[in-house]
Motif scaffolding. Structure first.
Motif, PDB file in Angstrom:
ATOM      1  N   VAL A 119     -58.907  78.517 -36.164  1.00 42.62           N
ATOM      2  CA  VAL A 119     -59.002  77.528 -35.102  1.00 42.62           C
ATOM      3  C   VAL A 119     -59.070  78.234 -33.754  1.00 42.62           C
ATOM      4  N   LEU A 120     -59.660  77.556 -32.782  1.00 44.92           N
ATOM      5  CA  LEU A 120     -59.624  78.014 -31.400  1.00 44.92           C
ATOM      6  C   LEU A 120     -58.448  77.345 -30.712  1.00 44.92           C
ATOM      7  N   THR A 121     -57.691  78.095 -29.931  1.00 46.62           N
ATOM      8  CA  THR A 121     -56.603  77.493 -29.163  1.00 46.62           C
ATOM      9  C   THR A 121     -56.975  77.503 -27.690  1.00 46.62           C
ATOM     10  N   GLU A 122     -56.699  76.386 -27.018  1.00 50.58           N
ATOM     11  CA  GLU A 122     -57.019  76.253 -25.598  1.00 50.58           C
ATOM     12  C   GLU A 122     -55.740  75.875 -24.849  1.00 50.58           C
ATOM     13  N   PRO A 123     -55.153  76.820 -24.102  1.00 53.08           N
ATOM     14  CA  PRO A 123     -53.953  76.502 -23.326  1.00 53.08           C
ATOM     15  C   PRO A 123     -54.288  75.510 -22.204  1.00 53.08           C
ATOM     16  N   ILE A 124     -53.409  74.546 -22.000  1.00 52.02           N
ATOM     17  CA  ILE A 124     -53.610  73.518 -20.975  1.00 52.02           C
ATOM     18  C   ILE A 124     -52.504  73.670 -19.932  1.00 52.02           C
ATOM     19  N   PRO A 125     -52.774  74.392 -18.837  1.00 49.40           N
ATOM     20  CA  PRO A 125     -51.711  74.661 -17.858  1.00 49.40           C
ATOM     21  C   PRO A 125     -51.195  73.404 -17.167  1.00 49.40           C
ATOM     22  N   ASN A 126     -52.030  72.392 -17.055  1.00 47.75           N
ATOM     23  CA  ASN A 126     -51.643  71.156 -16.374  1.00 47.75           C
ATOM     24  C   ASN A 126     -51.403  70.023 -17.368  1.00 47.75           C
ATOM     25  N   ALA A 127     -50.856  70.364 -18.533  1.00 39.63           N
ATOM     26  CA  ALA A 127     -50.668  69.374 -19.599  1.00 39.63           C
ATOM     27  C   ALA A 127     -49.769  68.218 -19.164  1.00 39.63           C
ATOM     28  N   SER A 128     -48.901  68.461 -18.179  1.00 35.59           N
ATOM     29  CA  SER A 128     -48.001  67.402 -17.722  1.00 35.59           C
ATOM     30  C   SER A 128     -48.754  66.231 -17.094  1.00 35.59           C
ATOM     31  N   GLU A 129     -50.008  66.450 -16.707  1.00 35.95           N
ATOM     32  CA  GLU A 129     -50.829  65.355 -16.168  1.00 35.95           C
ATOM     33  C   GLU A 129     -50.999  64.239 -17.195  1.00 35.95           C
ATOM     34  N   GLY A 130     -51.091  64.629 -18.469  1.00 38.12           N
ATOM     35  CA  GLY A 130     -51.310  63.651 -19.520  1.00 38.12           C
ATOM     36  C   GLY A 130     -52.420  64.098 -20.455  1.00 38.12           C
ATOM     37  N   MET A 131     -52.757  63.196 -21.364  1.00 39.58           N
ATOM     38  CA  MET A 131     -53.686  63.502 -22.451  1.00 39.58           C
ATOM     39  C   MET A 131     -55.050  63.976 -21.965  1.00 39.58           C
ATOM     40  N   ASN A 132     -55.509  63.438 -20.844  1.00 45.62           N
ATOM     41  CA  ASN A 132     -56.872  63.758 -20.427  1.00 45.62           C
ATOM     42  C   ASN A 132     -57.010  65.175 -19.880  1.00 45.62           C
ATOM     43  N   ALA A 133     -55.914  65.776 -19.431  1.00 50.37           N
ATOM     44  CA  ALA A 133     -55.981  67.192 -19.071  1.00 50.37           C
ATOM     45  C   ALA A 133     -56.315  68.018 -20.309  1.00 50.37           C
ATOM     46  N   SER A 134     -55.701  67.659 -21.428  1.00 50.01           N
ATOM     47  CA  SER A 134     -55.976  68.349 -22.692  1.00 50.01           C
ATOM     48  C   SER A 134     -57.414  68.114 -23.140  1.00 50.01           C
ATOM     49  N   LEU A 135     -57.862  66.884 -23.002  1.00 54.95           N
ATOM     50  CA  LEU A 135     -59.228  66.557 -23.421  1.00 54.95           C
ATOM     51  C   LEU A 135     -60.248  67.316 -22.591  1.00 54.95           C
ATOM     52  N   ARG A 136     -60.064  67.333 -21.290  1.00 57.72           N
ATOM     53  CA  ARG A 136     -60.995  68.067 -20.419  1.00 57.72           C
ATOM     54  C   ARG A 136     -60.997  69.554 -20.738  1.00 57.72           C
ATOM     55  N   GLY A 137     -59.782  70.112 -20.904  1.00 60.68           N
ATOM     56  CA  GLY A 137     -59.688  71.546 -21.162  1.00 60.68           C
ATOM     57  C   GLY A 137     -60.351  71.930 -22.464  1.00 60.68           C
ATOM     58  N   ALA A 138     -60.068  71.185 -23.525  1.00 61.94           N
ATOM     59  CA  ALA A 138     -60.644  71.510 -24.834  1.00 61.94           C
ATOM     60  C   ALA A 138     -62.149  71.278 -24.846  1.00 61.94           C
ATOM     61  N   LEU A 139     -62.609  70.297 -24.081  1.00 60.50           N
ATOM     62  CA  LEU A 139     -64.043  69.989 -24.058  1.00 60.50           C
ATOM     63  C   LEU A 139     -64.866  71.159 -23.516  1.00 60.50           C
ATOM     64  N   THR A 140     -64.255  72.001 -22.687  1.00 55.60           N
ATOM     65  CA  THR A 140     -64.978  73.164 -22.169  1.00 55.60           C
ATOM     66  C   THR A 140     -65.302  74.166 -23.271  1.00 55.60           C
ATOM     67  N   ARG A 141     -64.613  74.053 -24.421  1.00 48.94           N
ATOM     68  CA  ARG A 141     -64.868  74.962 -25.537  1.00 48.94           C
ATOM     69  C   ARG A 141     -65.868  74.383 -26.542  1.00 48.94           C
ATOM     70  N   VAL A 142     -66.295  73.143 -26.312  1.00 47.21           N
ATOM     71  CA  VAL A 142     -67.267  72.506 -27.210  1.00 47.21           C
ATOM     72  C   VAL A 142     -68.672  72.919 -26.784  1.00 47.21           C
ATOM     73  N   PRO A 143     -69.478  73.461 -27.693  1.00 45.82           N
ATOM     74  CA  PRO A 143     -70.844  73.850 -27.320  1.00 45.82           C
ATOM     75  C   PRO A 143     -71.636  72.649 -26.783  1.00 45.82           C
ATOM     76  N   GLN A 144     -72.349  72.857 -25.702  1.00 50.20           N
ATOM     77  CA  GLN A 144     -73.120  71.764 -25.111  1.00 50.20           C
ATOM     78  C   GLN A 144     -74.204  71.252 -26.057  1.00 50.20           C
ATOM     79  N   LYS A 145     -74.610  72.079 -27.012  1.00 48.92           N
ATOM     80  CA  LYS A 145     -75.634  71.651 -27.968  1.00 48.92           C
ATOM     81  C   LYS A 145     -75.050  70.811 -29.096  1.00 48.92           C
ATOM     82  N   ALA A 146     -73.728  70.648 -29.130  1.00 48.13           N
ATOM     83  CA  ALA A 146     -73.113  69.865 -30.199  1.00 48.13           C
ATOM     84  C   ALA A 146     -73.600  68.416 -30.143  1.00 48.13           C
TER      85      ALA A 146
END
Length: 199
Positions: free
Chosen positions: A66-93
Motif C-alpha cells: 500500500v501507499l501511505t500518505e501522511p496528512i499533516p492537517n488531519a484535524s481539519e476533518g475528512m476532506n483534508a485526508s481526501l485531498r491529500g490522498a487524491l494527489t497520489r491518484v494517477p490523473q489517468k485513472a
C-alpha cells in the motif's frame, strides 16, 4: 475488470474510543486498519491517508503493498485526508474508490460488486454501496471527471457535496445486510459486536 485506485481514509483520531484506537482493534487477530487495506487490495492500488508519522497505524500496515500518505492537517476533518490522498491518484485513472477504514462488515466481494457496477451502469458518475434496505453507504466510487470537485473539498463533511451535486448520476449498489454502514465508534459498540460474532 479494470482495477481502480482505492483511497482508504484512516487519519481520524478515534475520539469516542476513550483513548483506544479503533483502527488497531483486532478482528480475528488482525487489526481493523490492516483488514480494511487487505479487503481493498483486489479492487486496485490502495492509498492510505494516515496521521503524520510516527504513529502505530503505520506498523499495522507493514508488509502490505500500500501507499501511505501522511496528512499533516488531519484535524481539519475528512476532506483534508481526501485531498491529500487524491494527489497520489494517477490523473489517468478512470475513477477512484473512497473507503472509510472503520466498517468491519465490508468484504472484498462488496467492494468488487460496487466496482463491477461501473460496467453495468456506465452512464453514471458515482457508484455507491448501500444497505440491503437501500440506505446509501460505502464504498463510493467517483468518475475521474469529478476529481477537480473532490480536490476542492474542505472540512469534515466527506464528499457529500459532490454526491449531492451529481445525484442524478448516482447508482446505488445494494450490498448484504448493513455492511455498507455498520461502523463501531465506542468501546461499548465494539464489545456488543464482538459478543454477537462469538455466538
Amino acid at each position: 475488470m479494470k482495477k481502480i485506485p482505492v483511497i482508504l481514509l484512516a487519519a481520524g483520531q478515534s475520539q469516542r474510543m476513550g483513548g483506544a484506537d479503533k483502527l488497531i482493534q483486532k478482528i480475528d487477530g488482525v487489526p481493523l486498519l490492516r483488514r480494511m487495506a487487505q479487503i481493498a487490495e483486489p479492487v486496485g492500488p490502495v492509498i492510505v491517508a494516515l496521521p503524520p508519522a510516527p504513529h502505530p497505524r503505520y506498523e499495522v500496515l507493514k508488509g502490505l503493498d500500500v501507499l501511505t500518505e501522511p496528512i499533516p492537517n488531519a484535524s481539519e476533518g475528512m476532506n483534508a485526508s481526501l485531498r491529500g490522498a487524491l494527489t497520489r491518484v494517477p490523473q489517468k485513472a478512470d475513477a477512484v474508490m473512497v473507503l472509510l477504514s472503520d466498517l468491519p462488515e465490508l468484504t472484498s466481494d462488496d467492494l468488487l460488486a460496487v466496482s463491477q457496477s461501473m460496467i453495468s451502469h456506465p452512464h453514471n458518475l458515482i457508484w455507491r454501496g448501500a444497505t440491503n434496505d437501500g440506505k446509501p453507504g460505502h464504498p463510493v466510487i467517483f468518475h475521474h471527471s469529478l476529481f477537480p470537485q473532490l480536490s476542492e473539498l474542505s472540512g469534515d463533511s466527506g464528499a457529500q457535496a459532490v454526491v449531492r451535486n451529481n445525484i442524478d448520476r448516482l447508482h446505488l449498489q445494494i450490498l448484504p445486510n448493513q455492511n455498507a454502514l455498520m461502523d463501531l465508534d465506542t468501546p461499548e459498540e465494539w464489545a456488543i459486536w464482538q459478543a454477537k460474532r462469538a455466538k
